[in-house]
Design a protein around this motif. Structure first.
Motif, PDB file in Angstrom:
ATOM      1  N   ASN A  35       0.801   5.701  -4.817  1.00  0.00           N
ATOM      2  CA  ASN A  35       0.455   5.287  -6.416  1.00  0.00           C
ATOM      3  C   ASN A  35       1.912   5.154  -6.748  1.00  0.00           C
ATOM      4  O   ASN A  35       2.591   6.277  -6.672  1.00  0.00           O
ATOM      5  CB  ASN A  35       0.222   6.929  -5.917  1.00  0.00           C
ATOM      6  N   GLY A  36       1.695   3.987  -7.648  1.00  0.00           N
ATOM      7  CA  GLY A  36       2.182   3.471  -8.373  1.00  0.00           C
ATOM      8  C   GLY A  36       3.703   3.195  -7.986  1.00  0.00           C
ATOM      9  O   GLY A  36       4.652   2.932  -8.822  1.00  0.00           O
ATOM     10  N   ALA A  37       3.073   2.804  -6.891  1.00  0.00           N
ATOM     11  CA  ALA A  37       4.497   1.641  -6.357  1.00  0.00           C
ATOM     12  C   ALA A  37       4.628   0.510  -7.073  1.00  0.00           C
ATOM     13  O   ALA A  37       5.166  -0.862  -7.098  1.00  0.00           O
ATOM     14  CB  ALA A  37       3.768   1.677  -4.772  1.00  0.00           C
ATOM     15  N   GLY A  38       3.503  -0.313  -8.121  1.00  0.00           N
ATOM     16  CA  GLY A  38       3.514  -1.332  -8.663  1.00  0.00           C
ATOM     17  C   GLY A  38       2.668  -2.267  -7.946  1.00  0.00           C
ATOM     18  O   GLY A  38       2.662  -3.686  -9.121  1.00  0.00           O
ATOM     19  N   LYS A  39       1.747  -1.758  -7.380  1.00  0.00           N
ATOM     20  CA  LYS A  39       0.371  -2.937  -6.913  1.00  0.00           C
ATOM     21  C   LYS A  39      -0.130  -3.614  -7.930  1.00  0.00           C
ATOM     22  O   LYS A  39      -0.587  -4.919  -7.576  1.00  0.00           O
ATOM     23  CB  LYS A  39      -0.394  -2.295  -5.916  1.00  0.00           C
ATOM     24  N   SER A  40      -0.849  -2.381  -9.003  1.00  0.00           N
ATOM     25  CA  SER A  40      -1.761  -3.252  -9.787  1.00  0.00           C
ATOM     26  C   SER A  40      -1.094  -4.084 -10.916  1.00  0.00           C
ATOM     27  O   SER A  40      -1.513  -4.853 -11.264  1.00  0.00           O
ATOM     28  CB  SER A  40      -2.153  -2.269 -10.835  1.00  0.00           C
ATOM     29  N   THR A  41       0.568  -3.639 -10.983  1.00  0.00           N
ATOM     30  CA  THR A  41       1.041  -4.675 -12.074  1.00  0.00           C
ATOM     31  C   THR A  41       0.817  -5.778 -11.364  1.00  0.00           C
ATOM     32  O   THR A  41       1.236  -7.175 -12.616  1.00  0.00           O
ATOM     33  CB  THR A  41       2.391  -3.773 -12.165  1.00  0.00           C
TER      34      THR A  41
ATOM     35  N   GLN B   5      -8.623  -2.749  -9.681  1.00  0.00           N
ATOM     36  CA  GLN B   5      -9.000  -1.199  -9.372  1.00  0.00           C
ATOM     37  C   GLN B   5     -10.322  -0.458  -9.762  1.00  0.00           C
ATOM     38  O   GLN B   5     -10.561  -0.036  -9.278  1.00  0.00           O
ATOM     39  CB  GLN B   5      -7.568  -0.899  -8.926  1.00  0.00           C
TER      40      GLN B   5
ATOM     41  N   GLU C 222      -6.796  -2.353  -4.412  1.00  0.00           N
ATOM     42  CA  GLU C 222      -7.563  -1.137  -3.850  1.00  0.00           C
ATOM     43  C   GLU C 222      -9.426  -1.091  -3.506  1.00  0.00           C
ATOM     44  O   GLU C 222      -9.661  -0.315  -4.862  1.00  0.00           O
ATOM     45  CB  GLU C 222      -7.272  -0.158  -4.389  1.00  0.00           C
TER      46      GLU C 222
END
Ligand SMILES: Nc1ncnc2c1ncn2[C@@H]1O[C@H](COP(=O)(O)OP(=O)(O)OP(=O)(O)O)[C@@H](O)[C@H]1O
Ligand SMILES: [Mg+2]
Lengths: 333, 309
Positions: free
Chosen positions: B36-42, B81, B158
């Motif tokens: 979570n928060g790794a930057g995937k959606s960004t 997501q 995701e």
């Protein structure tokens, strides 16, 4: 005007009908809570209350018929006339049909029981006087009240799309956001227009307006609808939150409604107030409408009015689409 | 096919994505694995034109997403997501809308919508409004809306979160099917099992940085055939590391006061030896876990923490 004042006027026989809009009405509607619109009618005016009831009932039925009768054909007409097979233009079509569907749903929530119950109360008083004039005037004002509420509800759809993230998703398609906005506005005009067309036909028949005025009056009402939806959409897009937008719009719409004679006719206002009221979009709209319905309007005034409203609509749409593209849609991640 | 070149995205002071580069190929599934928060959606946002990159370029089929957005977006399918559907409308109406947004219409749209409804198993309930669907049904529809126009490049963020195991298997099959028809699929997830089962190539991201990438085999090779031994307890500074150096073939991956991570071959056999060395050095051990080489262990090795946090 307070509720007591209103009830008193009704029982004195002055008013035709009193429509009581409860406090926090729009909030209740948004939250889907049951709420009641009370229409108190005057027994002294036998015919007119019936007419007001009739108009309201027509509005209720109208949404149903628009959906039944116009839904599919409108969609097909739009699709068949729109032969450009590129995504930007087809987004207009898709947006129209989605917005159309959604608007109908929302309008349904607005006017169908149990969300809103129309309670008609007859005051106990028997007298036989009629004032057709007042009924006519009241009918004209009602059209604008309906337009104001309708446009406000439709413009809120932008926030809804943002919160449901469909707006973000649209950004990832090749469709243009201006097309999407245009689709929304068009759908709103079609929905409001369908209801207005029915209400206006009824009014023209009941109040003996010349039928020759019907097309011009309807066209004018459609233009007012477009202007209000475009203007309110712009306000929605400039606001920082959905709540904020709804607050700003309420703060703007209620005074506009009162001042512009959409709640109680300008004929009942002090002259100076009525003159000020004419500078509101709905007040001006009503002024032109009366002119058109009376027949033989001054052509120059009419042309100026149409040009002015078309220009303001265009400008609002342009500003709204700039705002939509530059920040509103992007911030929706 | 898809090229991301030194992509960077800042939100004010926060650097959400830092110098990320990778390439994905047609007919293959490229995975982005990270917590979570790794930057995937960004990253997905920058690739789909929703977010403006602070620096770097994204090419979709040789079209720069920022400079030629329309050309790039025409080939692109995105499954966000968070669900993005019209709740009041039915599945059919939603598919019609999104198909229309990509320029499909008439008979071909109708046929495609029918196909998709069957594919995601919603034909029986296609006429009901989406708000009456279960979470998993909405997920499947959300997926279908991203592939109505048979995109050449598909970005999936995701897509299986909150989906029951059965629907998940079905969704993953659908993703494979997309790749088998030549689509270039980018798949983000924080489930290691999914990434291992699905992806041909992978990039592991954490704190906006790409910390490793390659095929599954290549990634496992970084780790060697070594197991990962995680010990919790109390480990006094300094002495421990020195003492452990005496043991051959053992690497100290991470040493904190209450957590120790070691990499070695055949950890279970070396366990007694490790314990005795640690005890002599004054450590107390509360809990021990041995992990076989996997993406999980690789992630721990590279970042010192577990994937699901
Ligand atoms: N609009 C925003 N404004 C400020 N910070 C943001 C914004 N969106 C994301 N971030 C931050 O950027 C970082 C990366 O977020 P991102 O959503 O890309 O992570 P993710 O890998 O998709 O996580 P998850 O698995 O939870 O979906 C996070 O630290 C997040 O807080
Ligand atoms: Mg995410």
């Amino acid at each position: 005007m307070s509720r007591e004042d209103g009830e008193e006027r009704i029982s004195r026989g002055d008013g035709t009908a009193l429509l009581i809009i409860p406090e926090r009405f729009s909030e209740a509607v948004l939250k889907d809570e049951p709420t009641t619109l009370r229409l108190i009618t005057n027994p002294a005016q036998r015919i007119l209350p019936g007419i007001v009831e009739g108009i309201l009932a027509t509005l209720v039925d109208g949404t149903f018929y628009v959906q039944q009768v116009l839904g599919e054909p409108v969609r097909e007409i739009m699709e068949s006339t729109n032969d450009l097979a590129d995504p930007p233009s087809s987004l207009v079509v898709s947006s129209v049909s989605v917005a159309f569907n959604e608007t109908i749903q929302r309008m349904g929530e607005y006017v169908f029981p149990p969300a809103i119950e129309l309670v008609v109360e007859m005051e106990e008083k028997e007298e036989e006087t009629t004032s057709v004039d007042f009924g006519t005037i009241f009918f004209q004002s009602m059209l604008f009240m309906f337009l104001l509420f309708g446009a406000q509800g439709i413009s809120d759809g932008l926030w809804r799309e943002r919160e449901e993230r469909t707006l973000s998703r649209i950004v990832s398609t090749p469709g243009r956001l201006s097309g999407f906005l245009l689709g929304k506005v068009l759908a709103g005009v079609v929905v409001l227009g369908g209801i207005l067309a029915a209400a206006l036909a009824l009014g023209t028949w009941l109040y003996d307006f010349p039928w020759a005025t019907y097309p011009a009056v309807l066209f004018w009402l459609l233009l007012v609808a477009a202007l209000l939806i475009a203007l309110f959409s712009l306000i929605q897009l400039v606001a920082v939150s959905r709540r904020g937008a709804s607050l700003i719009l309420n703060v703007i719409v209620f005074p506009m409604m009162m001042l512009g004679g959409s709640f109680f006719p300008p004929e009942g206002m002090p002259d100076w107030l009525a003159v000020i009221g004419r500078y509101t979009p709905n007040g001006y709209g009503l002024h032109i409408l009366k002119m058109l319905q009376a027949g033989a309007p001054d052509p120059r005034t009419v042309v100026v009015a149409f040009a002015l409203f078309a220009a303001v609509t265009g400008l609002s749409l342009w500003l709204a689409s700039v705002r939509l593209r530059s920040s509103f849609a992007k911030a929706a991640s | 096919m898809v090229r991301v070149d030194r992509l960077r995205k800042e939100y004010g002071d926060l650097v959400a994505v830092e110098e990320i580069s990778f390439e994905a190929e047609p007919g293959k599934i490229f995975g982005l694995l990270g917590p979570n928060g790794a930057g995937k959606s960004t990253i997905i946002g920058c690739m789909s034109g929703l977010l403006q990159p602070t620096a770097g370029v994204v090419h979709i089929l040789n079209h720069d997403v920022v400079r030629e957005p329309l050309a790039a977006k025409r080939q692109l399918g995105v499954v966000p997501q968070e669900l993005a559907l019209y709740d009041d409308l039915s599945a059919t109406e939603n598919l019609n809308f999104w198909g229309g947004a990509y320029g499909l219409r008439g008979g071909s749209l109708k046929q495609r919508v029918g196909e998709l409804l069957e594919l995601i198993g919603l034909q029986d309930r296609a006429k009901e409004p989406v708000k009456k669907y279960s979470g998993g049904m909405k997920r499947r529809l959300n997926f279908a809306c991203g592939i109505v126009h048979q995109p050449k490049v598909l970005l999936l963020d995701e897509p299986t979160v909150g989906v029951d195991p059965q629907s998940r298997v079905r969704l993953l099959d659908l993703v494979r099917e997309q790749a088998s028809t030549g689509t270039c699929v980018l798949y983000t997830t924080h489930y290691r099992e999914e990434a291992e089962a699905l992806c041909d190539r992978l990039a592991i991201v954490d704190h906006g940085k790409l910390i490793a990438s390659g095929s599954l085999a290549e990634l496992k090779a970084i780790l060697g055939e070594r197991d990962l031994l995680r010990l919790s307890g109390r480990f006094p500074d300094g002495e421990i590391t020195v003492a452990l150096h005496a043991l051959e073939g053992l690497e100290v991956v991470q040493a904190e006061e209450e957590l120790l991570t070691l990499a070695m071959r055949d950890a279970s056999e070396m366990l007694p030896e490790v314990f005795s060395v640690l005890e002599r050095a004054g450590a107390t051990i509360r809990e021990t876990t041995v992990t076989r080489p996997s993406l999980e262990t690789l992630f721990i090795k590279l970042t010192g923490k577990e994937l699901r946090e």
